[in-house]
Design a protein around this motif. Structure first.
Motif, PDB file in Angstrom:
ATOM      1  N   LEU A 209      -0.638   0.122  -3.440  1.00  0.00           N
ATOM      2  CA  LEU A 209      -0.277   1.049  -2.369  1.00  0.00           C
ATOM      3  C   LEU A 209      -1.445   1.998  -2.128  1.00  0.00           C
ATOM      4  CD1 LEU A 209       3.398   1.887  -3.396  1.00  0.00           C
ATOM      5  CD2 LEU A 209       2.620   0.312  -1.612  1.00  0.00           C
ATOM      6  N   PRO A 210      -1.642   2.429  -0.887  1.00  0.00           N
ATOM      7  CA  PRO A 210      -2.765   3.323  -0.585  1.00  0.00           C
ATOM      8  C   PRO A 210      -2.612   4.657  -1.316  1.00  0.00           C
ATOM      9  CG  PRO A 210      -1.303   3.125   1.299  1.00  0.00           C
ATOM     10  CD  PRO A 210      -0.824   2.155   0.287  1.00  0.00           C
ATOM     11  N   ALA A 211      -3.630   5.010  -2.093  1.00  0.00           N
ATOM     12  CA  ALA A 211      -3.560   6.180  -2.974  1.00  0.00           C
ATOM     13  C   ALA A 211      -3.309   7.481  -2.208  1.00  0.00           C
ATOM     14  CB  ALA A 211      -4.844   6.284  -3.795  1.00  0.00           C
TER      15      ALA A 211
ATOM     16  N   LYS B 292       7.363   2.639   5.465  1.00  0.00           N
ATOM     17  CA  LYS B 292       7.473   4.110   5.487  1.00  0.00           C
ATOM     18  C   LYS B 292       6.107   4.783   5.396  1.00  0.00           C
ATOM     19  CE  LYS B 292      12.073   4.216   3.458  1.00  0.00           C
ATOM     20  NZ  LYS B 292      12.860   4.503   2.232  1.00  0.00           N
ATOM     21  N   LEU B 293       5.162   4.131   4.721  1.00  0.00           N
ATOM     22  CA  LEU B 293       3.809   4.682   4.597  1.00  0.00           C
ATOM     23  C   LEU B 293       2.935   4.353   5.804  1.00  0.00           C
ATOM     24  CD1 LEU B 293       3.043   3.917   0.831  1.00  0.00           C
ATOM     25  CD2 LEU B 293       3.691   6.129   1.842  1.00  0.00           C
ATOM     26  N   GLY B 294       3.453   3.531   6.727  1.00  0.00           N
ATOM     27  CA  GLY B 294       2.681   3.164   7.913  1.00  0.00           C
ATOM     28  C   GLY B 294       1.709   2.027   7.693  1.00  0.00           C
ATOM     29  N   GLU B 295       1.932   1.216   6.658  1.00  0.00           N
ATOM     30  CA  GLU B 295       1.059   0.083   6.358  1.00  0.00           C
ATOM     31  C   GLU B 295       1.547  -1.173   7.077  1.00  0.00           C
ATOM     32  OE1 GLU B 295      -1.834   0.199   4.157  1.00  0.00           O
ATOM     33  OE2 GLU B 295      -1.393   2.229   4.849  1.00  0.00           O
ATOM     34  N   LYS B 296       0.608  -1.995   7.554  1.00  0.00           N
ATOM     35  CA  LYS B 296       0.959  -3.267   8.188  1.00  0.00           C
ATOM     36  C   LYS B 296       1.341  -4.309   7.153  1.00  0.00           C
ATOM     37  CE  LYS B 296      -2.694  -2.595  11.354  1.00  0.00           C
ATOM     38  NZ  LYS B 296      -3.872  -3.185  11.959  1.00  0.00           N
ATOM     39  N   ALA B 297       0.701  -4.260   5.987  1.00  0.00           N
ATOM     40  CA  ALA B 297       0.951  -5.251   4.944  1.00  0.00           C
ATOM     41  C   ALA B 297       0.588  -4.653   3.588  1.00  0.00           C
ATOM     42  CB  ALA B 297       0.134  -6.524   5.195  1.00  0.00           C
ATOM     43  N   ILE B 298       1.224  -5.183   2.551  1.00  0.00           N
ATOM     44  CA  ILE B 298       0.976  -4.773   1.176  1.00  0.00           C
ATOM     45  C   ILE B 298       0.552  -6.013   0.392  1.00  0.00           C
ATOM     46  CG2 ILE B 298       1.988  -3.794  -0.937  1.00  0.00           C
ATOM     47  CD1 ILE B 298       1.857  -1.787   1.389  1.00  0.00           C
TER      48      ILE B 298
ATOM     49  N   SER C   2      -0.837 -15.012  -4.999  1.00  0.00           N
ATOM     50  CA  SER C   2      -0.941 -13.719  -4.325  1.00  0.00           C
ATOM     51  C   SER C   2      -0.603 -13.911  -2.857  1.00  0.00           C
ATOM     52  CB  SER C   2      -2.343 -13.132  -4.489  1.00  0.00           C
ATOM     53  OG  SER C   2      -3.299 -13.968  -3.886  1.00  0.00           O
ATOM     54  N   TRP C   3      -0.101 -12.861  -2.228  1.00  0.00           N
ATOM     55  CA  TRP C   3       0.280 -12.930  -0.818  1.00  0.00           C
ATOM     56  C   TRP C   3       0.345 -11.537  -0.234  1.00  0.00           C
ATOM     57  CZ3 TRP C   3       3.305 -14.325  -4.925  1.00  0.00           C
ATOM     58  CH2 TRP C   3       4.431 -13.575  -5.187  1.00  0.00           C
ATOM     59  N   LEU C   4       0.513 -11.470   1.072  1.00  0.00           N
ATOM     60  CA  LEU C   4       0.728 -10.198   1.764  1.00  0.00           C
ATOM     61  C   LEU C   4       2.206 -10.093   2.103  1.00  0.00           C
ATOM     62  CD1 LEU C   4      -2.249 -10.098   4.286  1.00  0.00           C
ATOM     63  CD2 LEU C   4      -2.009  -8.807   2.154  1.00  0.00           C
ATOM     64  N   ILE C   5       2.750  -8.917   1.920  1.00  0.00           N
ATOM     65  CA  ILE C   5       4.101  -8.628   2.384  1.00  0.00           C
ATOM     66  C   ILE C   5       3.927  -7.843   3.679  1.00  0.00           C
ATOM     67  CG2 ILE C   5       6.229  -7.370   1.915  1.00  0.00           C
ATOM     68  CD1 ILE C   5       5.755  -7.912  -1.042  1.00  0.00           C
ATOM     69  N   HIS C   6       4.266  -8.477   4.789  1.00  0.00           N
ATOM     70  CA  HIS C   6       4.131  -7.838   6.098  1.00  0.00           C
ATOM     71  C   HIS C   6       5.332  -6.926   6.332  1.00  0.00           C
ATOM     72  CE1 HIS C   6       0.652 -10.242   7.225  1.00  0.00           C
ATOM     73  NE2 HIS C   6       1.236 -11.198   6.535  1.00  0.00           N
ATOM     74  N   THR C   7       5.053  -5.719   6.768  1.00  0.00           N
ATOM     75  CA  THR C   7       6.090  -4.699   6.888  1.00  0.00           C
ATOM     76  C   THR C   7       6.776  -4.680   8.243  1.00  0.00           C
ATOM     77  OG1 THR C   7       4.532  -3.040   7.653  1.00  0.00           O
ATOM     78  CG2 THR C   7       4.832  -3.240   5.260  1.00  0.00           C
ATOM     79  N   GLY C   8       6.266  -5.432   9.198  1.00  0.00           N
ATOM     80  CA  GLY C   8       6.864  -5.427  10.522  1.00  0.00           C
ATOM     81  C   GLY C   8       6.221  -4.439  11.463  1.00  0.00           C
ATOM     82  N   ILE C   9       5.263  -3.661  10.979  1.00  0.00           N
ATOM     83  CA  ILE C   9       4.535  -2.729  11.849  1.00  0.00           C
ATOM     84  C   ILE C   9       3.501  -3.534  12.630  1.00  0.00           C
ATOM     85  CG2 ILE C   9       2.938  -0.782  11.894  1.00  0.00           C
ATOM     86  CD1 ILE C   9       4.414   0.355   9.489  1.00  0.00           C
ATOM     87  N   ALA C  10       3.534  -3.412  13.939  1.00  0.00           N
ATOM     88  CA  ALA C  10       2.644  -4.195  14.807  1.00  0.00           C
ATOM     89  C   ALA C  10       1.188  -3.823  14.568  1.00  0.00           C
ATOM     90  CB  ALA C  10       3.004  -3.969  16.266  1.00  0.00           C
TER      91      ALA C  10
END
Length: 136
Positions: free
Chosen positions: A36-38, A112-118, A126-134
């Motif tokens: 997560l972004p520090a 909630k943090l405004g990230e597109k993917a984690i 390994s993979w990206l979890i896309h948050t649904g933010i365009a």
């Protein structure tokens, strides 16, 4: 001579426990890691998100570990090179049936943090979890 009792993983995947010379080893299961972004997760503005993450990881998985410091991420987003400093979270799943619950929770935290993917990894994948933010 000391007694040596060993119980190994069976074919059903039961937890491994060793008793050898006075100690016991119990498997915690597959580790999962996400970043997560520090700046965002540590900001006072996001203290409720951080507290919710803490409570979820403790109640659902019995604990977690964080690593802070020189954890830098670089990736290409379209044509731009992106960069962020991160906090690394490590969670022992116990069993993989809890993976989807962890992914969903992490996706919601990212949103909630405004990230597109984690970035998320477990075992050898390994993979990206896309948050649904365009994409911006």
């Amino acid at each position: 001579m000391a007694s040596r009792n060993k119980t190994r993983l069976d074919n059903a995947g039961a937890p491994e426990t060793f008793r050898l010379l006075g100690y016991k080893r119990s498997s915690l299961g597959t580790p999962s890691v996400f970043y997560l972004p520090a700046k965002k997760i540590n900001s006072e503005q996001n203290s409720a998100i951080r507290r919710g993450l803490h409570e979820f990881l403790l109640s659902e998985f019995g604990g977690y570990t964080t690593e802070r410091g020189e954890i830098h991420g670089y990736w290409i987003d379209g044509t731009a090179i992106e960069y962020d400093e991160n906090v690394k979270y490590t969670v022992a799943l116990g069993n993989t049936s809890k993976m989807k619950a962890l992914e969903l929770f992490v996706a919601n935290v990212g949103k909630k943090l405004g990230e597109k993917a984690i970035y998320f990894e477990t075992g050898k994948d390994s993979w990206l979890i896309h948050t649904g933010i365009a994409n911006g």
